[in-house]
Scaffold this motif. Structure first.
Motif, PDB file in Angstrom:
ATOM      1  N   GLY A   1     -89.753 -99.561 -36.393  1.00  0.00           N
ATOM      2  CA  GLY A   1     -89.024-100.338 -35.399  1.00  0.00           C
ATOM      3  C   GLY A   1     -89.121-101.827 -35.679  1.00  0.00           C
ATOM      4  N   PRO A   2     -88.052-102.558 -35.425  1.00  0.00           N
ATOM      5  CA  PRO A   2     -88.066-103.999 -35.655  1.00  0.00           C
ATOM      6  C   PRO A   2     -89.041-104.737 -34.744  1.00  0.00           C
ATOM      7  CG  PRO A   2     -86.053-103.343 -34.539  1.00  0.00           C
ATOM      8  CD  PRO A   2     -86.766-102.084 -34.919  1.00  0.00           C
ATOM      9  N   HIS A   3     -89.492-104.067 -33.704  1.00  0.00           N
ATOM     10  CA  HIS A   3     -90.453-104.693 -32.798  1.00  0.00           C
ATOM     11  C   HIS A   3     -91.791-104.959 -33.474  1.00  0.00           C
ATOM     12  CE1 HIS A   3     -91.726-100.531 -32.601  1.00  0.00           C
ATOM     13  NE2 HIS A   3     -92.813-100.892 -31.940  1.00  0.00           N
ATOM     14  N   VAL A   4     -92.144-104.149 -34.465  1.00  0.00           N
ATOM     15  CA  VAL A   4     -93.442-104.306 -35.131  1.00  0.00           C
ATOM     16  C   VAL A   4     -93.526-105.678 -35.795  1.00  0.00           C
ATOM     17  CG1 VAL A   4     -94.980-103.387 -36.909  1.00  0.00           C
ATOM     18  CG2 VAL A   4     -93.719-101.812 -35.419  1.00  0.00           C
ATOM     19  N   ALA A   5     -92.530-106.009 -36.607  1.00  0.00           N
ATOM     20  CA  ALA A   5     -92.520-107.312 -37.290  1.00  0.00           C
ATOM     21  C   ALA A   5     -92.320-108.450 -36.291  1.00  0.00           C
ATOM     22  CB  ALA A   5     -91.425-107.342 -38.352  1.00  0.00           C
ATOM     23  N   ALA A   6     -91.448-108.236 -35.299  1.00  0.00           N
ATOM     24  CA  ALA A   6     -91.180-109.284 -34.319  1.00  0.00           C
ATOM     25  C   ALA A   6     -92.435-109.650 -33.532  1.00  0.00           C
ATOM     26  CB  ALA A   6     -90.059-108.856 -33.382  1.00  0.00           C
ATOM     27  N   LEU A   7     -93.193-108.635 -33.130  1.00  0.00           N
ATOM     28  CA  LEU A   7     -94.423-108.894 -32.372  1.00  0.00           C
ATOM     29  C   LEU A   7     -95.523-109.472 -33.269  1.00  0.00           C
ATOM     30  CD1 LEU A   7     -94.421-105.790 -30.028  1.00  0.00           C
ATOM     31  CD2 LEU A   7     -94.093-108.179 -29.358  1.00  0.00           C
ATOM     32  N   ALA A   8     -95.624-108.987 -34.494  1.00  0.00           N
ATOM     33  CA  ALA A   8     -96.612-109.541 -35.427  1.00  0.00           C
ATOM     34  C   ALA A   8     -96.341-111.020 -35.682  1.00  0.00           C
ATOM     35  CB  ALA A   8     -96.599-108.760 -36.736  1.00  0.00           C
ATOM     36  N   ALA A   9     -95.066-111.390 -35.810  1.00  0.00           N
ATOM     37  CA  ALA A   9     -94.699-112.787 -36.039  1.00  0.00           C
ATOM     38  C   ALA A   9     -95.085-113.676 -34.856  1.00  0.00           C
ATOM     39  CB  ALA A   9     -93.202-112.901 -36.309  1.00  0.00           C
ATOM     40  N   LEU A  10     -95.190-113.086 -33.686  1.00  0.00           N
ATOM     41  CA  LEU A  10     -95.596-113.829 -32.492  1.00  0.00           C
ATOM     42  C   LEU A  10     -97.105-113.788 -32.268  1.00  0.00           C
ATOM     43  CD1 LEU A  10     -92.732-112.695 -30.092  1.00  0.00           C
ATOM     44  CD2 LEU A  10     -93.009-114.954 -31.146  1.00  0.00           C
ATOM     45  N   GLY A  11     -97.839-113.160 -33.191  1.00  0.00           N
ATOM     46  CA  GLY A  11     -99.291-113.101 -33.092  1.00  0.00           C
ATOM     47  C   GLY A  11     -99.822-112.031 -32.165  1.00  0.00           C
ATOM     48  N   VAL A  12     -99.007-111.042 -31.831  1.00  0.00           N
ATOM     49  CA  VAL A  12     -99.461-109.959 -30.946  1.00  0.00           C
ATOM     50  C   VAL A  12    -100.334-109.009 -31.769  1.00  0.00           C
ATOM     51  CG1 VAL A  12     -98.724-108.037 -29.493  1.00  0.00           C
ATOM     52  CG2 VAL A  12     -97.410-110.172 -29.497  1.00  0.00           C
ATOM     53  N   PRO A  13    -101.551-108.728 -31.306  1.00  0.00           N
ATOM     54  CA  PRO A  13    -102.453-107.846 -32.057  1.00  0.00           C
ATOM     55  C   PRO A  13    -101.880-106.438 -32.220  1.00  0.00           C
ATOM     56  CG  PRO A  13    -103.625-108.956 -30.259  1.00  0.00           C
ATOM     57  CD  PRO A  13    -102.170-109.246 -30.077  1.00  0.00           C
ATOM     58  N   ALA A  14    -102.257-105.789 -33.308  1.00  0.00           N
ATOM     59  CA  ALA A  14    -101.738-104.451 -33.639  1.00  0.00           C
ATOM     60  C   ALA A  14    -102.007-103.435 -32.534  1.00  0.00           C
ATOM     61  CB  ALA A  14    -102.334-103.972 -34.955  1.00  0.00           C
ATOM     62  N   ASP A  15    -103.160-103.525 -31.851  1.00  0.00           N
ATOM     63  CA  ASP A  15    -103.442-102.559 -30.786  1.00  0.00           C
ATOM     64  C   ASP A  15    -102.501-102.741 -29.600  1.00  0.00           C
ATOM     65  OD1 ASP A  15    -104.803-105.001 -30.236  1.00  0.00           O
ATOM     66  OD2 ASP A  15    -106.166-103.983 -28.860  1.00  0.00           O
ATOM     67  N   GLU A  16    -102.025-103.947 -29.372  1.00  0.00           N
ATOM     68  CA  GLU A  16    -101.036-104.179 -28.329  1.00  0.00           C
ATOM     69  C   GLU A  16     -99.666-103.675 -28.761  1.00  0.00           C
ATOM     70  OE1 GLU A  16    -101.092-105.729 -24.952  1.00  0.00           O
ATOM     71  OE2 GLU A  16    -102.984-104.731 -25.405  1.00  0.00           O
ATOM     72  N   VAL A  17     -99.303-103.921 -30.022  1.00  0.00           N
ATOM     73  CA  VAL A  17     -98.027-103.429 -30.557  1.00  0.00           C
ATOM     74  C   VAL A  17     -97.973-101.907 -30.423  1.00  0.00           C
ATOM     75  CG1 VAL A  17     -96.569-103.238 -32.617  1.00  0.00           C
ATOM     76  CG2 VAL A  17     -97.789-105.378 -32.142  1.00  0.00           C
ATOM     77  N   ALA A  18     -99.101-101.249 -30.636  1.00  0.00           N
ATOM     78  CA  ALA A  18     -99.168 -99.785 -30.572  1.00  0.00           C
ATOM     79  C   ALA A  18     -98.908 -99.248 -29.161  1.00  0.00           C
ATOM     80  CB  ALA A  18    -100.520 -99.296 -31.079  1.00  0.00           C
ATOM     81  N   ARG A  19     -98.977-100.090 -28.150  1.00  0.00           N
ATOM     82  CA  ARG A  19     -98.683 -99.653 -26.771  1.00  0.00           C
ATOM     83  C   ARG A  19     -97.193 -99.428 -26.546  1.00  0.00           C
ATOM     84  NH1 ARG A  19    -100.439-103.911 -23.012  1.00  0.00           N
ATOM     85  NH2 ARG A  19     -99.411-102.538 -21.524  1.00  0.00           N
ATOM     86  N   VAL A  20     -96.363 -99.924 -27.460  1.00  0.00           N
ATOM     87  CA  VAL A  20     -94.916 -99.737 -27.332  1.00  0.00           C
ATOM     88  C   VAL A  20     -94.568 -98.371 -27.914  1.00  0.00           C
ATOM     89  CG1 VAL A  20     -92.636-100.597 -27.957  1.00  0.00           C
ATOM     90  CG2 VAL A  20     -94.510-102.219 -27.503  1.00  0.00           C
ATOM     91  N   HIS A  21     -94.101 -97.480 -27.076  1.00  0.00           N
ATOM     92  CA  HIS A  21     -93.769 -96.116 -27.490  1.00  0.00           C
ATOM     93  C   HIS A  21     -92.461 -96.115 -28.277  1.00  0.00           C
ATOM     94  CE1 HIS A  21     -96.781 -94.131 -24.922  1.00  0.00           C
ATOM     95  NE2 HIS A  21     -96.578 -95.182 -24.144  1.00  0.00           N
TER      96      HIS A  21
END
Length: 169
Positions: A112-132
């Motif tokens: 999902g494009p959200h993975v890169a988008a959130l990483a670019a904003l500094g969102v930690p991987a464990d938070e990104v993983a909360r997005v189903h």
């Protein structure tokens, strides 16, 4: 006479009222409108989050329109468009709320494009993983109404502690 309340509801008895469900569809689209219409039938209060000025037809009466995901612990948040440039910011802000569940529509065969988008904003991987993702049941959905049925069925299965597969599985 059966004591199964679901059997009684199927025969016309009133269902117990649901008062604590909020369905948040993010980004105006035909799928968002269909999802919110069906959500009302399932006891959800409908909310459309549209940070821009896009309009959508067919929203249910009583839909609340907001610019950002509300901080609502009973909310299920469904992002209905993964191509929007605001995707990362909207998801980052949604992850900072107390929402019960956050999901993103999209092809499960691709990251999902959200993975890169959130990483670019500094969102930690464990938070990104909360997005189903993927979300909903795999029923071969194509049209907005079918996608909404699939998505809502998956949400209800999750809320009810069920896997959402065929009976007996």
């Amino acid at each position: 006479m059966s004591t199964d309340p679901n059997c009684g509801v199927a025969h016309g008895d009133p269902a117990a009222p649901v008062t604590d469900r909020v369905l948040v569809a993010v980004f105006a689209s035909p799928v968002a409108a269909a999802l919110l219409r069906l959500g009302v039938e399932c006891g959800y209060a409908p909310v459309l989050v549209e940070p821009g000025d896009r309009e959508v037809e067919g929203l249910p009466v009583g839909t609340t329109r907001l610019a950002a995901v509300p901080d609502e612990p009973h909310a299920d948040v469904v992002v209905c468009d993964h191509h929007r440039p605001e995707l990362g910011e909207v998801l980052r802000d949604a992850l900072a709320t107390s929402t019960r569940w956050i999901g993103l529509m999209g092809n499960p065969r691709h990251e999902g494009p959200h993975v890169a988008a959130l990483a670019a904003l500094g969102v930690p991987a464990d938070e990104v993983a909360r997005v189903h993702r993927p979300i909903g049941l795999d029923i071969g959905s194509r049209a907005p109404g079918e996608i909404a049925v699939s998505t809502l069925a998956g949400l209800l299965a999750d809320r009810n502690g069920r896997g959402g597969g065929p009976f007996g599985s």
